[in-house]
Design a protein around this motif. Structure first.
Motif, PDB file in Angstrom:
ATOM      1  N   UNK A 140      -1.957  -5.872  -6.602  1.00  0.00           N
ATOM      2  CA  UNK A 140      -2.972  -4.983  -6.028  1.00  0.00           C
ATOM      3  C   UNK A 140      -3.297  -5.379  -4.587  1.00  0.00           C
ATOM      4  N   UNK A 141      -3.423  -6.679  -4.341  1.00  0.00           N
ATOM      5  CA  UNK A 141      -3.739  -7.172  -2.998  1.00  0.00           C
ATOM      6  C   UNK A 141      -2.670  -6.755  -1.987  1.00  0.00           C
ATOM      7  N   UNK A 142      -1.406  -6.945  -2.340  1.00  0.00           N
ATOM      8  CA  UNK A 142      -0.322  -6.623  -1.421  1.00  0.00           C
ATOM      9  C   UNK A 142      -0.155  -5.114  -1.264  1.00  0.00           C
ATOM     10  N   UNK A 143      -0.364  -4.366  -2.320  1.00  0.00           N
ATOM     11  CA  UNK A 143      -0.314  -2.905  -2.213  1.00  0.00           C
ATOM     12  C   UNK A 143      -1.384  -2.386  -1.260  1.00  0.00           C
ATOM     13  N   UNK A 144      -2.550  -2.971  -1.344  1.00  0.00           N
ATOM     14  CA  UNK A 144      -3.636  -2.522  -0.474  1.00  0.00           C
ATOM     15  C   UNK A 144      -3.327  -2.807   0.992  1.00  0.00           C
ATOM     16  N   UNK A 145      -2.560  -3.882   1.237  1.00  0.00           N
ATOM     17  CA  UNK A 145      -2.162  -4.208   2.601  1.00  0.00           C
ATOM     18  C   UNK A 145      -0.842  -3.535   2.997  1.00  0.00           C
ATOM     19  N   UNK A 146      -0.285  -2.725   2.083  1.00  0.00           N
ATOM     20  CA  UNK A 146       0.959  -1.996   2.311  1.00  0.00           C
ATOM     21  C   UNK A 146       2.116  -2.950   2.623  1.00  0.00           C
ATOM     22  N   UNK A 147       2.210  -4.002   1.782  1.00  0.00           N
ATOM     23  CA  UNK A 147       3.305  -4.963   1.890  1.00  0.00           C
ATOM     24  C   UNK A 147       4.308  -4.671   0.776  1.00  0.00           C
ATOM     25  N   UNK A 148       5.507  -4.242   1.136  1.00  0.00           N
ATOM     26  CA  UNK A 148       6.559  -4.065   0.140  1.00  0.00           C
ATOM     27  C   UNK A 148       6.911  -5.430  -0.419  1.00  0.00           C
ATOM     28  N   UNK A 149       7.019  -5.526  -1.731  1.00  0.00           N
ATOM     29  CA  UNK A 149       7.167  -6.845  -2.332  1.00  0.00           C
ATOM     30  C   UNK A 149       7.756  -6.753  -3.730  1.00  0.00           C
TER      31      UNK A 149
END
Length: 335
Positions: free
Chosen positions: A125-134
């Motif tokens: 959720x944290x990375x999605x909110x920052x728009x980081x593909x992962x």
């Protein structure tokens, strides 16, 4: 004869009249007896029934209050134990509009399932909110040797695939709380997210553990991490020397004002004790630099690979068996 009949009829009439008058008198006499203060078995029975009903009602109310209080306390405890989670954001993990780079979030892991259940959905959720593909890679050590964090990170680098171009060496028990923390592509050099002035436990200047981002090219320039560190600790300090040897500049966050509250450390030392034992020559070897070992002498086997979701968050669990040359590192097992 007639007179006698008349007298008999008169007597019968009187008796009937007397009886008809007496029934109401007897009724009212019984009513007065019921309302009087005299104790009867019926009154005792009725009083007992009333007391039983009142007792049952009181017991039910008491249990309801206690259960409500217990549920409230349990929710309060759970809120204290669970880390604050960023607002969920439904979005595609591989959305091309988020940029050309993709992060391999490498998590060295063994037996900390309670922490993993929190970590994966939180970081997704944290990375999605920052728009980081992962993609999240859980490198799970399943052999009988002591835990080797550095070797597991090496495995994560090798197994991360060609669709990722940088990696995060990420502890499973450390969660970022400040959304200003940068998890983007570290093009200029390794980026230490959990810097000493922000980490809740480790504050020395050469610390590079917890969360460190590197491009795959930079990680290869360091020959990865040393495979000689079995048990807990010291592998990060040795890797700091590798960064300097490779002449890579280390970057850290700036403008973060949350201090030691920047991260939530979910590790419970009483429940999950670290393997800090030093056996044989390990006490001397732990402070030495490993000039030759790393990616080039990594030996492991992938027992299985599982794609799974935790609370809707996808991750890949790579069950890994490490190999140990006990002639070189006899401290990979405890005597």
């Amino acid at each position: 004869m007639c007179v006698c009949r008349c007298l008999n009829l008169h007597n019968w009439t009187v008796k009937m009249m007397y009886s008809s008058r007496r029934k109401p008198v007897l009724y009212f006499k019984e009513e007065r007896r019921f309302l009087s203060g005299k104790c009867t078995i019926y009154k005792l029975f009725g009083l007992c029934m009333v007391l039983v009903l009142v007792s049952l009602l009181w017991l039910q109310l008491s249990c309801s209050v206690e259960m409500s209080s217990a549920v409230h306390d349990d929710r309060r405890v759970n809120k204290q134990q669970q880390p604050p989670c960023p607002d969920s954001q439904a979005s595609a993990v591989d959305d091309p509009s988020w940029g050309p780079h993709k992060l391999a979030l490498v998590v060295p892991f063994r037996e900390r399932f309670e922490e993993l259940l929190v970590f994966v959905p939180f970081m997704h959720t944290f990375l999605n909110k920052k728009k980081i593909r992962h993609k999240i890679l859980i490198i799970n050590q399943v052999d009988h040797y002591r835990f080797n964090r550095a070797s597991l990170i090496n495995v994560g680098y090798v197994e991360s695939g060609n669709d990722t171009d940088y990696l995060a060496m990420h502890d499973v028990d450390l969660l970022p709380l400040n959304e200003a923390l940068d998890y983007g592509f570290p093009e200029e050099g390794p980026f230490h997210v959990a810097s000493p002035e922000l980490h809740p436990l480790y504050h020395y200047k050469t610390y590079v553990g917890g969360i460190l981002l590197l491009t795959k090219r930079h990680y290869h320039m360091c020959n990865g991490m040393s495979n000689r560190f079995w048990g807990w600790g010291r592998e990060d300090d040795e890797f700091y020397r590798r960064l300097r040897k490779a002449e890579l500049q280390l970057f850290r966050p700036s403008g973060i004002t949350t201090g030691y509250k920047t991260f939530h450390h979910i590790h419970d030392p009483a429940w999950r004790k670290r393997d800090q034992k030093r056996v044989a020559a390990q006490k001397q070897e732990q402070f030495k630099v490993d000039p030759e070992g790393g990616l080039n002498n990594l030996h492991y086997q992938v027992e299985s690979r599982q794609e799974m979701k935790i609370s809707g968050a996808p991750c890949t669990v790579i069950n890994t068996k490490l190999d140990c040359d006990q002639n070189q590192t006899p401290w990979c097992v405890l005597a």
